[in-house]
Scaffold this motif. Structure first.
Motif, PDB file in Angstrom:
ATOM      1  N   ILE A  68     -11.813 -26.558   1.708  1.00 30.83           N
ATOM      2  CA  ILE A  68     -11.703 -25.869   0.411  1.00 30.83           C
ATOM      3  C   ILE A  68     -12.467 -24.560   0.463  1.00 30.83           C
ATOM      4  CG2 ILE A  68     -12.240 -26.015  -2.061  1.00 30.83           C
ATOM      5  CD1 ILE A  68     -11.939 -29.121  -1.739  1.00 30.83           C
ATOM      6  N   GLN A  69     -13.657 -24.596   1.017  1.00 33.17           N
ATOM      7  CA  GLN A  69     -14.498 -23.391   1.105  1.00 33.17           C
ATOM      8  C   GLN A  69     -13.818 -22.319   1.961  1.00 33.17           C
ATOM      9  OE1 GLN A  69     -16.975 -22.397   3.906  1.00 33.17           O
ATOM     10  NE2 GLN A  69     -17.363 -20.597   2.670  1.00 33.17           N
ATOM     11  N   ALA A  70     -13.242 -22.713   3.082  1.00 29.78           N
ATOM     12  CA  ALA A  70     -12.574 -21.751   3.963  1.00 29.78           C
ATOM     13  C   ALA A  70     -11.377 -21.110   3.264  1.00 29.78           C
ATOM     14  CB  ALA A  70     -12.142 -22.442   5.252  1.00 29.78           C
ATOM     15  N   LYS A  71     -10.595 -21.905   2.553  1.00 29.77           N
ATOM     16  CA  LYS A  71      -9.414 -21.376   1.865  1.00 29.77           C
ATOM     17  C   LYS A  71      -9.811 -20.475   0.697  1.00 29.77           C
ATOM     18  CE  LYS A  71      -4.919 -22.770   0.096  1.00 29.77           C
ATOM     19  NZ  LYS A  71      -4.024 -22.308   1.141  1.00 29.77           N
ATOM     20  N   ALA A  72     -10.868 -20.853  -0.012  1.00 29.61           N
ATOM     21  CA  ALA A  72     -11.299 -20.075  -1.177  1.00 29.61           C
ATOM     22  C   ALA A  72     -11.929 -18.748  -0.777  1.00 29.61           C
ATOM     23  CB  ALA A  72     -12.279 -20.889  -2.013  1.00 29.61           C
ATOM     24  N   GLY A  73     -12.530 -18.706   0.411  1.00 29.81           N
ATOM     25  CA  GLY A  73     -13.190 -17.475   0.843  1.00 29.81           C
ATOM     26  C   GLY A  73     -14.445 -17.168   0.046  1.00 29.81           C
ATOM     27  N   LEU A  74     -15.045 -18.199  -0.507  1.00 30.04           N
ATOM     28  CA  LEU A  74     -16.267 -18.049  -1.294  1.00 30.04           C
ATOM     29  C   LEU A  74     -17.425 -18.682  -0.532  1.00 30.04           C
ATOM     30  CD1 LEU A  74     -14.770 -19.167  -4.730  1.00 30.04           C
ATOM     31  CD2 LEU A  74     -15.256 -16.819  -4.007  1.00 30.04           C
ATOM     32  N   THR A  75     -18.628 -18.393  -0.957  1.00 28.87           N
ATOM     33  CA  THR A  75     -19.784 -18.987  -0.302  1.00 28.87           C
ATOM     34  C   THR A  75     -19.798 -20.496  -0.540  1.00 28.87           C
ATOM     35  OG1 THR A  75     -21.249 -18.752  -2.201  1.00 28.87           O
ATOM     36  CG2 THR A  75     -21.156 -16.888  -0.654  1.00 28.87           C
ATOM     37  N   GLN A  76     -20.478 -21.197   0.348  1.00 27.10           N
ATOM     38  CA  GLN A  76     -20.574 -22.648   0.235  1.00 27.10           C
ATOM     39  C   GLN A  76     -21.220 -23.047  -1.080  1.00 27.10           C
ATOM     40  OE1 GLN A  76     -23.556 -24.753   0.544  1.00 27.10           O
ATOM     41  NE2 GLN A  76     -22.254 -26.538   0.209  1.00 27.10           N
ATOM     42  N   SER A  77     -22.244 -22.310  -1.492  1.00 24.65           N
ATOM     43  CA  SER A  77     -22.939 -22.657  -2.734  1.00 24.65           C
ATOM     44  C   SER A  77     -22.035 -22.459  -3.959  1.00 24.65           C
ATOM     45  CB  SER A  77     -24.237 -21.860  -2.881  1.00 24.65           C
ATOM     46  OG  SER A  77     -23.979 -20.480  -2.934  1.00 24.65           O
ATOM     47  N   THR A  78     -21.231 -21.422  -3.957  1.00 29.86           N
ATOM     48  CA  THR A  78     -20.311 -21.178  -5.069  1.00 29.86           C
ATOM     49  C   THR A  78     -19.250 -22.269  -5.138  1.00 29.86           C
ATOM     50  OG1 THR A  78     -20.668 -18.798  -4.995  1.00 29.86           O
ATOM     51  CG2 THR A  78     -18.652 -19.545  -6.075  1.00 29.86           C
ATOM     52  N   VAL A  79     -18.688 -22.615  -3.985  1.00 30.14           N
ATOM     53  CA  VAL A  79     -17.668 -23.674  -3.953  1.00 30.14           C
ATOM     54  C   VAL A  79     -18.279 -24.991  -4.415  1.00 30.14           C
ATOM     55  CG1 VAL A  79     -16.188 -25.040  -2.424  1.00 30.14           C
ATOM     56  CG2 VAL A  79     -16.238 -22.547  -2.224  1.00 30.14           C
ATOM     57  N   SER A  80     -19.475 -25.302  -3.973  1.00 31.86           N
ATOM     58  CA  SER A  80     -20.142 -26.535  -4.391  1.00 31.86           C
ATOM     59  C   SER A  80     -20.364 -26.553  -5.899  1.00 31.86           C
ATOM     60  CB  SER A  80     -21.472 -26.697  -3.664  1.00 31.86           C
ATOM     61  OG  SER A  80     -21.263 -26.955  -2.302  1.00 31.86           O
TER      62      SER A  80
END
Length: 99
Positions: free
Chosen positions: A46-58
């Motif tokens: 999900i994080q890779a597809k979103a292109g957002l930081t891990q903390s933001t995705v979490s």
């Protein structure tokens, strides 16, 4: 959770995209086809597809989980997420009866 909090959870483009992706994980996360989707989609995918930081995705996944839209499963060091379709049925009933 009250209705305002439910709609707040849906009021972000990236969170909506995540929910859309999780609706059809086989199409949206082909990299995970080999291991399957029994537990859901790995947060790293999900994080890779979103292109957002891990903390933001979490944070976004946590918001969606608190609202009941997704469920998580921990397998070893990995966390997997999938949609809670019952929550979308309930949301539809809220919209039909209240709006």
């Amino acid at each position: 959770m009250d209705n305002i909090e439910l709609f707040k959870a849906l009021s972000n483009k990236s969170r909506l995209q995540m929910l859309e992706w999780l609706k059809e994980p086989e199409i949206n996360f082909p990299e995970q086809l080999a291991t399957g989707f029994d537990h859901g989609v790995c947060v790293g995918q999900i994080q890779a597809k979103a292109g957002l930081t891990q903390s933001t995705v979490s944070e976004y996944l946590s918001i969606l989980q608190r609202a009941g839209f997704i469920e998580s499963t921990r397998v070893g060091q990995w966390t997997y997420y999938k949609r809670n379709e019952k929550a979308f049925t309930a949301l539809s009933k809220i919209i039909e009866s209240n709006l």
